[in-house]
Motif scaffolding. Structure first.
Motif, PDB file in Angstrom:
ATOM      1  N   ARG A  31       0.411   5.864   0.179  1.00 43.42           N
ATOM      2  CA  ARG A  31      -0.490   6.997   0.354  1.00 43.42           C
ATOM      3  C   ARG A  31       0.018   8.176  -0.443  1.00 43.42           C
ATOM      4  O   ARG A  31       1.185   8.519  -0.378  1.00 43.42           O
ATOM      5  N   ASP A  55      -4.384  12.374   0.434  1.00 36.88           N
ATOM      6  CA  ASP A  55      -4.287  11.736   1.750  1.00 36.88           C
ATOM      7  C   ASP A  55      -5.072  10.427   1.811  1.00 36.88           C
ATOM      8  O   ASP A  55      -5.713  10.113   2.802  1.00 36.88           O
ATOM      9  N   LYS A  56      -5.041   9.663   0.733  1.00 31.63           N
ATOM     10  CA  LYS A  56      -5.785   8.411   0.652  1.00 31.63           C
ATOM     11  C   LYS A  56      -4.819   7.249   0.454  1.00 31.63           C
ATOM     12  O   LYS A  56      -3.858   7.343  -0.296  1.00 31.63           O
ATOM     13  N   TRP A  57      -5.090   6.139   1.147  1.00 31.72           N
ATOM     14  CA  TRP A  57      -4.292   4.936   0.986  1.00 31.72           C
ATOM     15  C   TRP A  57      -4.748   4.185  -0.251  1.00 31.72           C
ATOM     16  O   TRP A  57      -5.943   4.072  -0.519  1.00 31.72           O
ATOM     17  N   GLN A  97       0.840  -1.193   0.000  1.00 31.53           N
ATOM     18  CA  GLN A  97       0.000   0.000   0.000  1.00 31.53           C
ATOM     19  C   GLN A  97       0.875   1.243   0.000  1.00 31.53           C
ATOM     20  O   GLN A  97       2.038   1.198   0.383  1.00 31.53           O
TER      21      GLN A  97
END
Length: 143
Positions: free
Chosen positions: A38, A43-45, A36
């Motif tokens: 970001r 500011d989103k994974w 993963q």
């Protein structure tokens, strides 16, 4: 300094190392072992395998998941990724688990029947030689 395109195959490959035919994500991983990253712009994974699949020109239909045909959670090689429904993804995982899955189902049965007697799921899963998380998954999914 040029901006990094986080959604390009070049970026995905730069954050992975090739082992056999898998591209193993070397960046951050979530608690389940999936790659993963970001983007601070939003500011989103983002799951690395999903981004890799889409950046290779593939679409993920609504309601579908991206599954690993190689059964390697850290792999981001788009040639090892397919879209499928959740139930198919679970079945693929179970077929890989083989005998462990059957033992987990028995451990789940014992855990449910004997829970009131003070047997912990951890102790029961150890008795059957399977990971507690697999027994928990059986119980959650009612399989």
């Amino acid at each position: 300094m040029p901006k990094t395109d986080f959604f390009s195959q070049e970026y995905i490959q730069s954050r992975s190392e090739q082992r056999d035919s898998c591209w193993n994500w070397i960046g951050q991983k979530d608690k389940d072992g999936y790659g993963q990253f970001r983007r601070f712009a939003n500011d989103k994974w983002h799951k690395a395998h999903r981004v890799s699949f889409e950046s290779a020109g593939n679409k993920i239909p609504l309601g579908f998941e991206v599954a690993h045909t190689c059964h390697n959670k850290s792999c981001v090689n788009p040639n090892h990724l397919i879209t499928c429904l959740h139930v198919v993804n679970v079945r693929m995982t179970l077929s890989k688990a083989g005998g462990k899955w059957e033992r987990a189902k028995r451990a789940a049965d014992v855990s449910v029947k004997h829970d009131k007697k003070g047997h912990s799921m951890s102790a029961t899963s150890k008795l059957f030689g399977v990971d507690r998380s697999l027994v928990s998954r059986v119980l959650r999914q009612g399989i």
